[in-house]
Design an enzyme around this catalytic site. Structure first.
Site, PDB file in Angstrom:
ATOM      1  N   PRO A 291     -44.657  23.317 -50.728  1.00 15.12           N
ATOM      2  CA  PRO A 291     -45.421  24.484 -50.281  1.00 15.12           C
ATOM      3  C   PRO A 291     -45.951  25.278 -51.476  1.00 15.12           C
ATOM      4  O   PRO A 291     -45.236  25.485 -52.460  1.00 15.12           O
ATOM      5  CB  PRO A 291     -44.384  25.305 -49.507  1.00 15.12           C
ATOM      6  CG  PRO A 291     -43.065  24.916 -50.101  1.00 15.12           C
ATOM      7  CD  PRO A 291     -43.208  23.498 -50.584  1.00 15.12           C
ATOM      8  N   CYS A 361     -73.602  38.254 -61.312  1.00 11.56           N
ATOM      9  CA  CYS A 361     -75.044  38.130 -61.074  1.00 11.56           C
ATOM     10  C   CYS A 361     -75.285  36.901 -60.213  1.00 11.56           C
ATOM     11  O   CYS A 361     -75.701  35.844 -60.698  1.00 11.56           O
ATOM     12  CB  CYS A 361     -75.768  37.984 -62.398  1.00 11.56           C
ATOM     13  SG  CYS A 361     -75.513  39.429 -63.402  1.00 11.56           S
TER      14      CYS A 361
HETATM   15  N1  LLP Z   1     -49.155  19.269 -52.778  1.00 15.43           N
HETATM   16  C1  LLP Z   1     -50.319  18.723 -53.163  1.00 15.43           C
HETATM   17  C2  LLP Z   1     -50.354  17.345 -53.621  1.00 15.43           C
HETATM   18  C3  LLP Z   1     -51.498  19.488 -53.125  1.00 15.43           C
HETATM   19  O1  LLP Z   1     -52.646  18.948 -53.491  1.00 15.43           O
HETATM   20  C4  LLP Z   1     -51.437  20.838 -52.687  1.00 15.43           C
HETATM   21  C5  LLP Z   1     -52.637  21.661 -52.653  1.00 15.43           C
HETATM   22  C6  LLP Z   1     -50.184  21.356 -52.310  1.00 15.43           C
HETATM   23  C7  LLP Z   1     -49.062  20.528 -52.359  1.00 15.43           C
HETATM   24  C8  LLP Z   1     -50.009  22.768 -51.856  1.00 15.43           C
HETATM   25  O2  LLP Z   1     -50.717  23.060 -50.703  1.00 15.43           O
HETATM   26  P1  LLP Z   1     -50.474  24.489 -49.999  1.00 15.43           P
HETATM   27  O3  LLP Z   1     -49.074  24.528 -49.505  1.00 15.43           O
HETATM   28  O4  LLP Z   1     -50.721  25.543 -51.015  1.00 15.43           O
HETATM   29  O5  LLP Z   1     -51.483  24.533 -48.910  1.00 15.43           O
HETATM   30  N2  LLP Z   1     -57.920  26.134 -53.537  1.00 15.43           N
HETATM   31  C9  LLP Z   1     -57.739  25.917 -52.119  1.00 15.43           C
HETATM   32  C10 LLP Z   1     -56.485  25.128 -51.839  1.00 15.43           C
HETATM   33  C11 LLP Z   1     -56.438  23.807 -52.556  1.00 15.43           C
HETATM   34  C12 LLP Z   1     -55.161  23.087 -52.273  1.00 15.43           C
HETATM   35  C13 LLP Z   1     -54.959  21.997 -53.241  1.00 15.43           C
HETATM   36  N3  LLP Z   1     -53.760  21.259 -53.044  1.00 15.43           N
HETATM   37  C14 LLP Z   1     -57.727  27.256 -51.402  1.00 15.43           C
HETATM   38  O6  LLP Z   1     -57.901  28.286 -52.050  1.00 15.43           O
HETATM   39  O7  LLP Z   1     -57.596  27.313 -50.185  1.00 15.43           O
END
Ligand code: LLP
Length: 431
Positions: A291, A361
């Site tokens: 997470p 900008c």
């Molecule tokens: N594990 C892997 C292999 C991942 O690629 C990610 C996120 C996570 C875990 C964690 O996912 P989470 O629990 O945070 O959803 N920048 C985007 C999110 C990109 C997520 C990338 N990978 C945003 O701002 O929504």
């Protein structure tokens, strides 16, 4: 309520973790990232308790540090007994700089350079999650040169689709991450990895996407992965013992986000896995989850100062703030929704509709369009909620804006955890 970190004090000002947002803005200036340590720790503990409960201690929570990577975050999650996932030499370096146990680090990423792989292997990271066949060859070569055995898992695309923004969906065949099941490439690479002398194939990994609220795709992915482990056993005679189910649990950005307690995810996924394990007669492996957003997202708020209010007759009103896409590119990238509050008018009704515009900008430099808020005036402190994840970590210096400072709040007390960048910082690498 969007986040349990948010409250109001006797002055009618919004609080985060018990600290007055208006006072924080005054003390540290704006834009300012504010984090509630109590909620971060609570989230860590809840994840840990549920993985312990559902997998009888044979599971581990790896904080996906791309969500918010800085020294203090690694200290906090490490002290809570979590491991972490890093995706670059830079994140690895930051984690190691505060003494994070390398054994508890997983190294992800779809194009790790040979230098990053060598750094990871020399540092003794617990697991490298292999994304492509070049990487497998590189790891075998580097590990042989270093005379060690690399512990790896293979990133698999389970072919599960989920409802989230296209840019953050990763489990389908057309994704740049990992090996596909449908076309046999996952099995092919697994058999190859099993033959590498300097590689120890411990198991498989998947991550279907991010900001997901439904439990079914997680359950489907878990069962598909276990079946794949079973097929691999049949083909190779090897019973691998680890399964990483990734992250992606949704959080609440706005009232309509129906966040499920992650305990429910854990319970349902573990039930699906147990059933599959009995059906296939395959032992339940050690389970990892990763997470990111759900550990830190709701614990973060960004504070800005309103600098101008510009009404375009019969069109809309822009509320200009002293930050924007440089500290939060998520609206520009994903049309992400946010709750907007005027911290010094928190108890007033949200009778105003405004479009929050940043300093860059760029016409697309918006934080939210036509959002309800308390009527803003120049000098007011605006709070954008649920900005703990993927805001600081995706911040840039576009237009040579200085990245904001970050403070950690605990029970009303605040401490600086990331200094505000200065103009000197901006030119320090210029020659
Ligand atoms: N594990 C892997 C292999 C991942 O690629 C990610 C996120 C996570 C875990 C964690 O996912 P989470 O629990 O945070 O959803 N920048 C985007 C999110 C990109 C997520 C990338 N990978 C945003 O701002 O929504």
């Amino acid at each position: 309520m969007i986040s349990e970190s948010i409250g109001v004090n006797a002055l009618g000002n919004m609080t985060v973790g018990g600290a007055d947002c208006v006072a924080l803005a005054k003390q540290y200036a704006t834009p300012l990232y504010v984090f509630d340590e109590a909620l971060i720790r609570k989230n860590c503990r809840e994840f840990k308790a549920s993985i312990d409960e559902y997998y009888s201690g044979n599971g581990m929570v790896m904080y996906a540090s791309k969500a918010f990577s800085c020294k203090e975050m690694y200290r906090i999650v490490g002290s809570e007994g979590l491991g972490c996932d890093v995706v670059s030499g830079g994140e690895l370096y930051t984690a190691l700089s505060v003494g994070f146990n390398p054994e508890n680090i997983m190294f992800h990423g779809n194009n790790k350079t040979p230098e990053e792989l060598e750094y990871a292997l020399k540092s003794g990271v617990g697991r490298i999650i292999v994304d492509n066949s070049t990487e497998l060859v590189n790891i075998e070569k580097i590990a042989t040169e270093l005379n060690l055995k690399a512990n790896i898992m293979l990133r698999i695309k389970p072919g599960v689709d989920c409802h989230t923004h296209d840019y953050i969906r990763t489990g389908q065949i057309d994704s740049k991450f990992g090996f596909a099941l449908e076309n046999g490439e996952a099995m092919e690479i697994a058999l190859k990895a099993a033959e590498c002398k300097s590689i120890n194939l411990l198991g498989f990994d998947c991550h279907i996407g991010s900001q997901i609220f439904e439990t079914e795709p997680f359950c489907d992915a878990a069962v598909i992965m276990l079946s794949f482990m079973n097929d691999f056993r049949a083909k190779s005679g090897i019973t691998v013992s680890e399964l990483d189910l990734g992250g992606g649990f949704g959080v609440k950005y706005v009232e309509t986000d129906g966040a499920l307690p992650f305990k429910v995810f854990m319970e349902k996924v573990s039930k699906a896995l147990k059933e599959a394990s009995e059906r296939l007669n395959f032992p339940i492996p050690k389970i990892y989850i990763e997470p990111g957003r759900s550990i830190v997202g709701e614990a973060g708020v960004t504070l800005y100062t309103v600098g101008a209010v510009k009404t375009i007759k019969d069109v809309r009103t822009y509320v200009a703030i002293d930050g924007g896409m440089a500290d939060n590119p998520r609206y520009a990238l994903y049309q992400a929704e946010y709750d907007i509050e005027i911290a010094n008018k928190y108890t007033e009704p949200k009778s105003f509709i405004g479009t929050v515009a940043g300093k860059c900008c760029e016409s697309g430099d918006l934080i939210q369009e036509n959002a309800p808020m308390q009527p803003p005036q120049v000098g007011d402190i605006m709070a954008v909620l649920t900005t703990g994840a993927y805001n600081y970590s995706m911040a840039s210096n576009y237009n040579r804006l200085c990245r904001p400072a970050a403070v950690m709040v605990n029970n009303g007390e605040s401490r600086l955890i990331i200094k505000r960048e200065t103009f000197e910082d901006l030119i320090k690498n210029d020659i």
